[in-house]
Design an enzyme around this catalytic site. Structure first.
Site, PDB file in Angstrom:
ATOM      1  N   TYR A 143      74.224  85.408  32.888  1.00 33.45           N
ATOM      2  CA  TYR A 143      73.902  84.493  31.781  1.00 33.45           C
ATOM      3  C   TYR A 143      75.167  83.764  31.357  1.00 33.45           C
ATOM      4  O   TYR A 143      76.209  84.381  31.128  1.00 33.45           O
ATOM      5  CB  TYR A 143      73.330  85.280  30.595  1.00 33.45           C
ATOM      6  CG  TYR A 143      72.917  84.392  29.441  1.00 33.45           C
ATOM      7  CD1 TYR A 143      71.866  83.491  29.569  1.00 33.45           C
ATOM      8  CD2 TYR A 143      73.589  84.452  28.212  1.00 33.45           C
ATOM      9  CE1 TYR A 143      71.489  82.674  28.508  1.00 33.45           C
ATOM     10  CE2 TYR A 143      73.208  83.649  27.145  1.00 33.45           C
ATOM     11  CZ  TYR A 143      72.153  82.765  27.306  1.00 33.45           C
ATOM     12  OH  TYR A 143      71.784  81.962  26.255  1.00 33.45           O
ATOM     13  N   ASP A 238      83.335  83.794  33.468  1.00 29.47           N
ATOM     14  CA  ASP A 238      82.722  83.728  32.146  1.00 29.47           C
ATOM     15  C   ASP A 238      83.031  85.043  31.435  1.00 29.47           C
ATOM     16  O   ASP A 238      82.400  86.067  31.688  1.00 29.47           O
ATOM     17  CB  ASP A 238      81.211  83.504  32.280  1.00 29.47           C
ATOM     18  CG  ASP A 238      80.542  83.400  30.915  1.00 29.47           C
ATOM     19  OD1 ASP A 238      81.182  83.772  29.911  1.00 29.47           O
ATOM     20  OD2 ASP A 238      79.388  82.945  30.859  1.00 29.47           O
ATOM     21  N   LYS A 264      82.353  84.608  21.469  1.00 28.52           N
ATOM     22  CA  LYS A 264      82.070  85.844  20.739  1.00 28.52           C
ATOM     23  C   LYS A 264      83.295  86.393  19.979  1.00 28.52           C
ATOM     24  O   LYS A 264      83.572  85.934  18.889  1.00 28.52           O
ATOM     25  CB  LYS A 264      81.429  86.873  21.669  1.00 28.52           C
ATOM     26  CG  LYS A 264      80.054  86.341  22.151  1.00 28.52           C
ATOM     27  CD  LYS A 264      79.163  87.327  22.866  1.00 28.52           C
ATOM     28  CE  LYS A 264      77.758  86.766  23.010  1.00 28.52           C
ATOM     29  NZ  LYS A 264      77.345  86.426  24.370  1.00 28.52           N
TER      30      LYS A 264
HETATM   31  C1  PLP Z   1      76.733  85.052  24.886  1.00 24.63           C
HETATM   32  C2  PLP Z   1      77.138  84.549  26.192  1.00 24.63           C
HETATM   33  C3  PLP Z   1      77.244  83.174  26.460  1.00 24.63           C
HETATM   34  C4  PLP Z   1      76.762  82.140  25.490  1.00 24.63           C
HETATM   35  O1  PLP Z   1      77.479  82.115  24.304  1.00 24.63           O
HETATM   36  P1  PLP Z   1      76.787  81.442  23.023  1.00 24.63           P
HETATM   37  O2  PLP Z   1      77.885  81.449  22.001  1.00 24.63           O
HETATM   38  O3  PLP Z   1      75.627  82.311  22.677  1.00 24.63           O
HETATM   39  O4  PLP Z   1      76.374  80.077  23.421  1.00 24.63           O
HETATM   40  C5  PLP Z   1      77.771  82.779  27.665  1.00 24.63           C
HETATM   41  N1  PLP Z   1      78.173  83.670  28.582  1.00 24.63           N
HETATM   42  C6  PLP Z   1      78.085  84.998  28.377  1.00 24.63           C
HETATM   43  C7  PLP Z   1      78.575  85.932  29.420  1.00 24.63           C
HETATM   44  C8  PLP Z   1      77.529  85.469  27.188  1.00 24.63           C
HETATM   45  O5  PLP Z   1      77.396  86.786  27.009  1.00 24.63           O
END
Ligand code: PLP
Length: 426
Positions: A143, A238, A264
């Site tokens: 994701y 990511d 985050k």
């Molecule tokens: C939460 C998350 C995102 C997206 O971040 P948002 O601030 O919710 O847009 C992207 N990549 C990873 C791995 C995530 O856990």
């Protein structure tokens, strides 16, 4: 009807599905979501006044615990100096410098924004701009936010709700996205053999956290580095979850990634996202180069102030060893409890991240993660809620332990898991 149920009924009449982000709806476990009134340290209180030990921690963002006194003080003081300037200010430089310090090999330049979604989207735009190529490789169950070209076979809420690919995304977009199985270096080699010259980037969660927690097998991330280098594509890590979660910094330096996405934790609970990387790639962004990115609230003063304080505390207190020891203990206790009840499970853990898959076979990728018995998970989830433990409402999300969880919180959760699994068998 309790107050949470009442709130949800009211919410459904105005907010789509009653929520502003799908996983909050508890749709995967069937029931009304809790409505939260306040949060402090390791705890949440719902509108009915019940306390929960929180193992979601705003999906990892609140690593220090909720309403941490120093972060709260810093953010409150920042607010008094203005909520947003739409202009340059010193604190965005300070946070960027801290981030660069934590990724000395990978990051020379930083661009800040307002979400992890935006960070992943921008990283891929840079990679496409840098290479003049269109295709990207992502992994099933990975994701990277809800950006169009990344919604093919996405994890997190999209996985929980069984949305294999998203309506409303032009086919042309997902056509440029190749989806590979996580932990399968041979599949990646094959893809590169065929499309290598057209691939702008591989984007990967170096530890997969959005199909439940799935660890990279030895050699997998090295293969990604090798093939991208050989074929002239970029390796994008990511680290929106793993950044500052497993250690101060992340995994990008170790595996020599080209670009890193953060979010985050670096916002201390405020909306934030960041892309960092080598100057030659990052300076393709406007105003230096032809790749556009902008944002009214990018580098927001409150968010970066909370982020600076959070990173400073993580550096000063170094809670990682303690969090890991607690999470290891929790993982072992859950494995024991399941074994005692004759329930097959795979407990995955790294640092302060944890997922329990209810299956007797190994889980290395999205296909094997989907074999988890979600019925057992749902029962465990509601048993935990009853005992005052707030666990992620989907088996395809990681649990997050934080610096605020005490040994006593651990004892309570272990007792609650035991109790819950026992009633499962009856
Ligand atoms: C939460 C998350 C995102 C997206 O971040 P948002 O601030 O919710 O847009 C992207 N990549 C990873 C791995 C995530 O856990």
């Amino acid at each position: 009807m309790n107050k949470s149920e009442h709130c949800f009924d009211r919410a459904r009449k105005i907010l789509v599905g009653g929520v502003n982000s799908p996983v909050r709806s508890f749709a995967g476990v069937g029931g009304h979501p809790l409505f939260i009134k306040k949060a402090q340290g390791a705890y949440l209180w719902d509108v009915d006044g019940k306390r929960y030990i929180d193992f979601v921690q705003s999906w990892g963002a609140m690593i220090l615990g909720h309403s941490h006194s120093e972060v709260t003080r810093a953010a409150t003081q920042a607010l008094k100096l203005g909520a947003s300037y739409g202009a340059c200010h010193e604190r965005e430089v300070i946070l960027a410098e801290l981030i660069r310090q934590a990724f000395p090999k990978t990051i020379e330049r930083v661009r800040m924004m307002s979400s992890g979604t935006e960070a992943a989207m921008t990283a891929l735009r840079i990679a496409r701009g840098a290479t003049g190529r269109d295709m990207i490789v992502k992994f099933a169950g990975g994701y990277h936010g809800h950006h169009d070209s990344l919604l093919a076979s996405a994890g997190s809420g999209a996985l929980t709700l069984g949305i294999p690919s998203c309506k409303g995304v032009p086919k042309a977009w997902t056509k440029t996205t190749i989806v590979a199985p996580y932990n399968d270096p041979d599949a990646v080699e094959k893809i590169f053999k065929r499309y290598g010259g057209q691939i702008a980037a591989v984007i990967v969660e170096p530890v997969a956290c959005n199909m439940g927690l799935v660890l990279p097998q030895p050699g997998f991330l090295e293969t990604l580095r090798r093939v991208t280098e050989r074929h002239g594509g970029l390796l994008v890590f990511d680290e929106v979850i793993t950044g500052f979660r497993l250690k101060w910094g992340g995994l990008s330096d170790k595996y020599n990634a080209d670009l890193v996405c953060l979010g985050k934790i670096i916002g201390g609970g405020f909306p934030v996202g960041t892309v960092g990387g080598k100057k030659e790639f990052m300076e393709l962004l406007a105003p230096c180069g032809p790749v556009y990115h902008a944002g009214t609230l990018s580098g927001n003063p409150i968010a970066v102030t909370a982020g600076i304080k959070t990173l400073e505390i993580l550096k000063r207190d170094d809670p990682y060893g303690r969090m890991e020891a607690k999470t290891k203990k929790l993982a072992a206790s859950i494995a024991d409890a399941a074994k005692n009840q004759g329930i097959a499970c795979q407990v995955h853990q790294i640092g302060s991240l944890l997922t329990v898959f209810f299956t007797d076979s190994r889980v290395d990728d999205y296909e094997s993660a989907k074999k988890t018995d979600t019925k057992i998970f749902s029962k465990l989830f509601w048993g935990l809620i009853k005992s005052g433990v707030y666990w992620p409402s989907s088996n395809f999300e990681a649990c997050f332990l934080g610096a605020a969880h005490s040994d006593n919180d651990l004892r309570l959760i272990i007792a609650a898991v035991n109790e819950s699994l026992k009633t499962l068998q009856i």
